[in-house]
Design an enzyme around this catalytic site. Sequence first.
Site, PDB file in Angstrom:
ATOM      1  N   GLU A  53       0.824  -1.201   0.000  1.00  0.00           N
ATOM      2  CA  GLU A  53       0.000   0.000   0.000  1.00  0.00           C
ATOM      3  C   GLU A  53       0.868   1.265   0.000  1.00  0.00           C
ATOM      4  O   GLU A  53       0.577   2.233  -0.709  1.00  0.00           O
ATOM      5  CB  GLU A  53      -0.927   0.010   1.225  1.00  0.00           C
ATOM      6  CG  GLU A  53      -1.868  -1.181   1.293  1.00  0.00           C
ATOM      7  CD  GLU A  53      -1.310  -2.344   2.100  1.00  0.00           C
ATOM      8  OE1 GLU A  53      -2.093  -3.039   2.743  1.00  0.00           O
ATOM      9  OE2 GLU A  53      -0.060  -2.552   2.063  1.00  0.00           O
ATOM     10  N   THR A 272      13.423 -40.367   3.231  1.00  0.00           N
ATOM     11  CA  THR A 272      13.042 -39.078   3.808  1.00  0.00           C
ATOM     12  C   THR A 272      11.635 -38.683   3.367  1.00  0.00           C
ATOM     13  O   THR A 272      10.801 -38.270   4.183  1.00  0.00           O
ATOM     14  CB  THR A 272      14.050 -37.993   3.403  1.00  0.00           C
ATOM     15  OG1 THR A 272      15.340 -38.337   3.933  1.00  0.00           O
ATOM     16  CG2 THR A 272      13.637 -36.626   3.927  1.00  0.00           C
TER      17      THR A 272
END
Length: 337
Positions: A53, A272
């Site tokens: 903004e 993993t």
Amino acid sequence: MDKDAFYMGLALDLAKKAQGNTSPNPMVGAVLVKCGRVIGQGCHQRAGLAHAEIVAFKRCRVSPAGATLYVNLEPCAHFGRTPPCVDLVIRRGIKRVVIATLDPNPLTAGKSVKKMRAAGIKVSVGALAAEAVRLNEIFFHNMKKNMPYVSAKWAQSLDGKLVSCKGRSKWITGKSARRLAKSLRDKYDAVLVGVNTVIKDDPQLNGLRKIPFKVVLDPAGRLPRRSELARKYADRLIVVKGKRGRIDLKQALKRLYRMGITSVFVEGGAKTLGGFFDAGLVDKVYCFIAPKILGSQSALSAIGGKGFTSPNNCPVLKDLEIMPIGLDLLLTGYPQA
């Protein structure tokens, strides 16, 4: 497409330009419109820099008084590294604010909307809300669970193999797919692998334009001192050690979050990846599939771990997207039990 959706689309496009650079903040774009013209626009580029903004106001070519502000996330209401954006919106005489979604951060969470409405500003919430939440899926996950967002990526043959029966994996997918896979690392704070992957492949785990943190699961202390990660990236390397040769993945993620790691890109290996699926810790999947058949029971499958006992109780990818990349395919989705 109505005008609110059109200008919100512009705000989202602006936000995307900073993808991978704003952590731990969300990606935000802002567009100021007056008399049917865009008079200012901007995005939040990095944590500590001006919010979207503020950038849009600074770039205004005319007075923003009476304009409409389009922003994909509710303007902040609290002091952080920068002052609250909501106060600036009120001071600059904005007539209407269109917000895609409220900020899930409890420090804001609807407070800015109330403050702007109390100041006489018309506020509309919900334009392209689904797209806005998806864009900032990492941030929304962080706010909801206080945990890193976990994406799992692997490349496999059509029959689900990571390597051949001789242990060869270079290259299952083509060059274009491998380049795209590397670029995905740019979206995340850290890339994670098991120590076996380091020992076998000695990777560097960099993106195309970013050097992320590198996380290695090393339960038995086997990380080679002469590995690329240990020699070149000691300042970006996080080694997760285990107790009695085991690692509690959920606790490891909590530790990473306390260190400021908001998102983790898990690249393997099979053990993993399987561990993260077993623990229900995978939030998103990127699966690259090559039109190749490797065969053999001895060839390593893509996902290891304990696995699931039935096709009826295993994770299923929702919101599935399929993208051709040359001869290969990329499947993207969100696993749900």
